[in-house]
Design an enzyme around this catalytic site. Structure first.
Site, PDB file in Angstrom:
ATOM      1  N   ASP A  27      -2.329   2.513   9.803  1.00  0.00           N
ATOM      2  CA  ASP A  27      -1.620   3.325   8.831  1.00  0.00           C
ATOM      3  C   ASP A  27      -1.230   2.450   7.637  1.00  0.00           C
ATOM      4  O   ASP A  27      -2.054   1.684   7.131  1.00  0.00           O
ATOM      5  CB  ASP A  27      -0.410   4.005   9.487  1.00  0.00           C
ATOM      6  N   TYR A  56       5.653   6.470  -0.042  1.00  0.00           N
ATOM      7  CA  TYR A  56       4.490   7.209  -0.529  1.00  0.00           C
ATOM      8  C   TYR A  56       4.530   7.348  -2.042  1.00  0.00           C
ATOM      9  O   TYR A  56       3.511   7.187  -2.719  1.00  0.00           O
ATOM     10  CB  TYR A  56       4.425   8.590   0.135  1.00  0.00           C
ATOM     11  N   HIS A  93      -4.634   8.037  15.868  1.00  0.00           N
ATOM     12  CA  HIS A  93      -3.977   7.292  14.796  1.00  0.00           C
ATOM     13  C   HIS A  93      -2.984   6.249  15.298  1.00  0.00           C
ATOM     14  O   HIS A  93      -2.895   5.156  14.749  1.00  0.00           O
ATOM     15  CB  HIS A  93      -3.268   8.282  13.876  1.00  0.00           C
TER      16      HIS A  93
END
Length: 461
Positions: free
Chosen positions: A223, A373, A429
């Site tokens: 990630d 983000y 993930h």
């Protein structure tokens, strides 16, 4: 003839110089100050302090009160996890959280490994540092930093740490593992100023490793951790001796990538595509565009207005759990969205899932983690690190249910010293948490170490 030859040699020399210059180029990062106010004109305190995760009765009582006062809302009939977290199953999670989950016991589990904090560029950096207990005489363990992502935490690595620090075979490499919390996540202090992106985090983590006394070390991530560790290698290619990632999203679309998308389905062998590559990439519009749009709504929110949605999650433990745990469902296996319980307990225990949620809840870090983000995507996708290749020996573990798939051809466009690309048997993930044994056994790590491990081990003797 001689004139043409001279021109050709001249052009060749220019091309060679440009290539060598590009090859030697490294990512640049300046020291920052992410604490409150202006940077003080005195040297920063570089001391390291032990840290212990703690909880109080008041903290637990406040959580229980909020859980008791949650307002439920029914899911649509036959909707499973296709509209988000299923309300019926959420009631089970909340009931377990309120009545059976033992946070004090999990705090003891968190503290079974040594925790530390040190201040770097104005903010406290938290990390877990685990050294092996039994080493062959005359040798030292290989330093390995492992970096998590969102919505995970350092706790993702608790299952893999003993596999790396206490290997079952004496012939295996023994690691000394450092697991930091990204600034703004878990128990690392959140930046107080705008602009803290993956390059800034990488710069701080390289500083951390040097503060711990390591001049050469290895890094691993998934990630955001994959991008941070990639940036670490770009910033310090002489210090980072090997890179291993289990998340390699497609980079900038160069000519070869475009050609592979256009013709790869018809001529898969020409581009080295496997059956799995074809399954994940084609039809292109559905697999690379529509599927991405279905699963990236959170990204658009967090890349634009993270504080708005984050404020509600910071107040509601149930909202926070639904928001985080929904990712542990769909990002573990895309078909789990068709199950009433999201398949969560097929791969994880509720204790482990809620422990990760509690790290976010007790540290009140959900807003700052979401801001990461905006800081990264807010600057656009054409940042210097996106265009810069990686020349550190690299291994990639490609898990079949990863949210984004990159075939080997695409990965080599970014990682020019790709030593291994391993299609994994299963997993998604959250690889370190879901499949710690597979990740620990991945030949990538050992292969990367084979390249230069002899040198680093000689240094430690």
């Amino acid at each position: 003839m001689y004139k043409e030859l001279a021109v050709a040699l001249g052009l060749g020399a220019v091309v060679a110089l440009v290539f060598l210059k590009k090859r030697k180029s490294v990512l640049k990062a300046q020291d920052g100050w992410w604490g409150v106010g202006a940077c003080p004109q005195v040297p920063e305190d570089d001391s390291i302090h032990p840290f212990k995760v703690e909880t109080t009765s008041e903290e637990i009582e406040d959580l229980h009160r909020r859980l008791d006062q949650t307002r439920s809302f029914p899911s649509l009939e036959d909707s499973q996890f296709n509209y988000g977290f299923n309300s019926k199953y959420l009631e089970k999670v909340v009931s377990y959280w309120r009545n059976d989950f033992n946070w004090r016991k999990q705090v003891d589990k968190l503290n079974k490994y040594p925790h530390f904090k040190t201040k770097i560029e104005g903010i406290d950096i938290h990390y877990v540092h685990v050294k092996p207990n039994n080493l062959a005489e005359g040798t030292r363990a290989v330093p390995l930093m492992m970096v998590h992502g969102w919505p995970g935490s350092f706790y993702e690595f608790y299952g893999i740490i003993p596999l790396l620090t206490e290997p079952s075979s004496p012939d295996d490499i023994t690691f000394e593992v450092i697991c930091p919390s990204i600034p703004g996540y878990g128990f690392s202090e959140a930046p107080r100023k705008k602009g803290f992106d993956t390059v800034c985090a990488a710069h701080i983590f390289n500083k951390l490793m040097k503060r711990l006394g390591f001049n050469q070390y290895y890094v691993q991530g998934g990630d955001w951790g994959s991008l941070i560790t990639t940036n670490m290698a770009q910033l310090e290619p002489n210090a980072v001796k090997g890179l291993h990632i289990n998340f390699a999203p497609p980079g900038q679309a160069g000519l070869l990538m475009v050609l592979s998308i256009l013709f790869g389905r018809r001529f898969p062998k020409l581009f080295g595509f496997t059956e799995h590559d074809l399954k994940r990439l084609f039809p292109t519009m559905e697999k690379l565009v529509v599927d991405a749009l279905r699963e990236t709504g959170y990204m658009h929110i967090q890349s634009t207005k993270p504080d708005t949605a984050g404020r509600g999650l910071n107040d509601s433990p149930v909202g926070l759990a639904a928001y985080i745990l929904e990712k542990f469902s769909t990002w573990t296996h895309p078909e789990f969205k068709n199950l009433e319980d999201g398949g969560l307990e097929r791969k994880y225990s509720l204790d482990d899932l809620l422990t990760n949620v509690m790290i976010y809840w007790t540290s009140r870090c959900i807003i700052s983690s979401m801001r990461f983000y905006k800081e990264n995507f807010g600057r656009g996708l054409n940042q210097p690190h996106a265009k810069l290749p990686v020349y550190v020996p690299t291994g990639v573990a490609s898990f079949p249910n990863e949210v984004m798939h990159s075939p080997k051809l695409w990965v080599t466009q970014k990682y020019h010293k790709l030593k291994t690309y391993t299609p994994m048997a299963r997993g998604g993930h959250f690889a370190a948490m879901e499949e710690p044994q597979l990740l620990a056994e991945d030949k990538c790590i050992n292969t990367i170490l084979f390249v230069s491990c002899a040198l680093i081990l000689l240094q430690f003797k």
